[in-house]
Design an enzyme around this catalytic site. Sequence first.
Site, PDB file in Angstrom:
ATOM      1  N   HIS A  79       1.264  -0.547  -0.262  1.00  0.00           N
ATOM      2  CA  HIS A  79       2.499   0.251  -0.212  1.00  0.00           C
ATOM      3  C   HIS A  79       2.936   0.645  -1.613  1.00  0.00           C
ATOM      4  CE1 HIS A  79       5.763  -2.223  -1.840  1.00  0.00           C
ATOM      5  NE2 HIS A  79       4.998  -3.234  -1.512  1.00  0.00           N
ATOM      6  N   CYS A  80       3.795   1.660  -1.660  1.00  0.00           N
ATOM      7  CA  CYS A  80       4.416   2.061  -2.922  1.00  0.00           C
ATOM      8  C   CYS A  80       5.898   2.284  -2.639  1.00  0.00           C
ATOM      9  CB  CYS A  80       3.734   3.292  -3.518  1.00  0.00           C
ATOM     10  SG  CYS A  80       3.769   4.755  -2.453  1.00  0.00           S
ATOM     11  N   HIS A  81       6.473   3.369  -3.154  1.00  0.00           N
ATOM     12  CA  HIS A  81       7.891   3.644  -2.884  1.00  0.00           C
ATOM     13  C   HIS A  81       8.050   4.560  -1.669  1.00  0.00           C
ATOM     14  CE1 HIS A  81      12.133   4.286  -3.509  1.00  0.00           C
ATOM     15  NE2 HIS A  81      11.939   5.586  -3.498  1.00  0.00           N
TER      16      HIS A  81
ATOM     17  N   GLY B 214       4.986   6.168  -0.083  1.00  0.00           N
ATOM     18  CA  GLY B 214       3.748   6.275   0.685  1.00  0.00           C
ATOM     19  C   GLY B 214       2.726   7.196   0.036  1.00  0.00           C
TER      20      GLY B 214
ATOM     21  N   LEU C 295       7.955   0.680   0.580  1.00  0.00           N
ATOM     22  CA  LEU C 295       8.379  -0.712   0.703  1.00  0.00           C
ATOM     23  C   LEU C 295       9.338  -0.873   1.883  1.00  0.00           C
ATOM     24  CD1 LEU C 295       8.684  -3.633  -0.291  1.00  0.00           C
ATOM     25  CD2 LEU C 295      10.331  -2.824  -1.978  1.00  0.00           C
TER      26      LEU C 295
END
Length: 93
Positions: free
Chosen positions: A58-60, A62, A86
């Site tokens: 995951h990131c912030h 996607g 997230l």
Amino acid sequence: GVRAQVEQYLREGALVLDVRTAREYAAGHYPDAVNIPLAELPHRLKELPDRQQPLVVHCHSGARSAVAVALLHKAGYTQAVNAGGLSALPAPR
């Protein structure tokens, strides 16, 4: 769907890989998530030794995690899934 796969992987003890920057990670992250920023991922793959290990990435939002998952699949990590941002991750158990 992807969400069901993410939840299944997490139940099975998948590694959560956070590809945001170290600063973003420090500001708040998923419990036990491993932080390897997307820019560093290509030369830090040796930190993910098992190519069969389920990885929830995951990131912030996607976007970076989508790039990371493509990179991981290309490198032979067949069980990597993009969880998106997230906030999209299910609450930790």
